[in-house]
Design a protein around this motif. Sequence first.
Motif, mmCIF file in Angstrom:
data_model
loop_
_atom_site.group_PDB
_atom_site.id
_atom_site.type_symbol
_atom_site.label_atom_id
_atom_site.label_comp_id
_atom_site.label_asym_id
_atom_site.label_seq_id
_atom_site.Cartn_x
_atom_site.Cartn_y
_atom_site.Cartn_z
ATOM 1 N N VAL A 34 0.863 -1.179 0.000
ATOM 2 C CA VAL A 34 0.000 0.000 0.000
ATOM 3 C C VAL A 34 0.896 1.224 0.000
ATOM 4 O O VAL A 34 1.806 1.329 0.843
ATOM 5 N N LEU A 35 0.671 2.146 -0.935
ATOM 6 C CA LEU A 35 1.439 3.388 -0.999
ATOM 7 C C LEU A 35 0.664 4.499 -0.314
ATOM 8 O O LEU A 35 -0.532 4.666 -0.550
ATOM 9 N N ILE A 36 1.362 5.266 0.522
ATOM 10 C CA ILE A 36 0.794 6.453 1.148
ATOM 11 C C ILE A 36 1.567 7.650 0.607
ATOM 12 O O ILE A 36 2.749 7.832 0.913
ATOM 13 N N GLY A 37 0.897 8.475 -0.188
ATOM 14 C CA GLY A 37 1.564 9.622 -0.785
ATOM 15 C C GLY A 37 1.437 9.606 -2.295
ATOM 16 O O GLY A 37 0.976 8.631 -2.895
ATOM 17 N N GLY A 38 1.853 10.687 -2.898
ATOM 18 C CA GLY A 38 1.792 10.810 -4.352
ATOM 19 C C GLY A 38 3.094 11.366 -4.890
ATOM 20 O O GLY A 38 4.148 11.223 -4.268
ATOM 21 N N GLY A 39 3.022 12.009 -6.038
ATOM 22 C CA GLY A 39 4.212 12.616 -6.616
ATOM 23 C C GLY A 39 5.021 11.647 -7.447
ATOM 24 O O GLY A 39 4.610 10.520 -7.739
ATOM 25 N N GLY A 40 6.230 12.112 -7.800
ATOM 26 C CA GLY A 40 7.067 11.350 -8.717
ATOM 27 C C GLY A 40 7.557 10.033 -8.161
ATOM 28 O O GLY A 40 7.631 9.030 -8.878
#
Length: 254
Positions: free
Chosen positions: A151-157
């Motif tokens: 599970v990823l928490i955050g966005g961006g590159g």
Amino acid sequence: MKRSELFFTAAAVPLDYVMLVAAALTAYQLRHLPSVTLIRPVTFDLSLGWYLRIVLLVAAAWLVVFALAGLYQLREAGRQGSEWRKIVLGVSTGVAGVVAVMFFSRYLFESRFIIIAAWVLAIVFVGFGRWLLRRAQQVGFRFGVGVHRVVLIGGGGVAADLRERFARRPGLGYRLVSQYPDFSDGVRRELEAMAQADTFDEVIQTNPELDRQQTIALVSLLDATHREFKYTADLLGLKVGRLVVRTDIGAPIV
């Protein structure tokens, strides 16, 4: 840590032993090849049975050297890194130990060719065995065996790069199951439900600007549900070509 990772780590021990014995026997056979004996005849009396008994004992001791070199550390999905360097270090240290024992015991082995050939062949054979294990693990990943559900928490590159890499390279052993821009109360409730349903294994935080209290709450939730927490260092969004980590002043400075 996945059970498959425990299995492959444990399987490396007997496989290394077999490869070390095979390398030593191959070196012995090479020394007795007609093409080699024509160049330098065999002038020593070294029976295969006696040689094999010595090899079986030395190979067992060699595994201890491999363990000290870090070759039996639990290895997560995607971590391949410096295994070849550790193999060269472990094999070379083992050969140095054999030579040292012969020196201090005043026993001279009859063939320097066999020692040198066994050294080179051991690196090749053990490396090949580790490659086979890695390939078997990657095949398992393609069928969902041992895959880390992320599970990823955050966005961006950074998050986009991870998402693209997980999709493009299934052999890394990671599969993205969900992504959230931050850790809100709604996300907390969803993660709690997912943990109860056992649908994810770890969380990777890719947002370095996440609120401190949110990060503490996220880590506490993962500790309580026995899930792993990881994070990426964005360095204020800068992409640099060369990083150096120093600890001269008592703290890691990048």
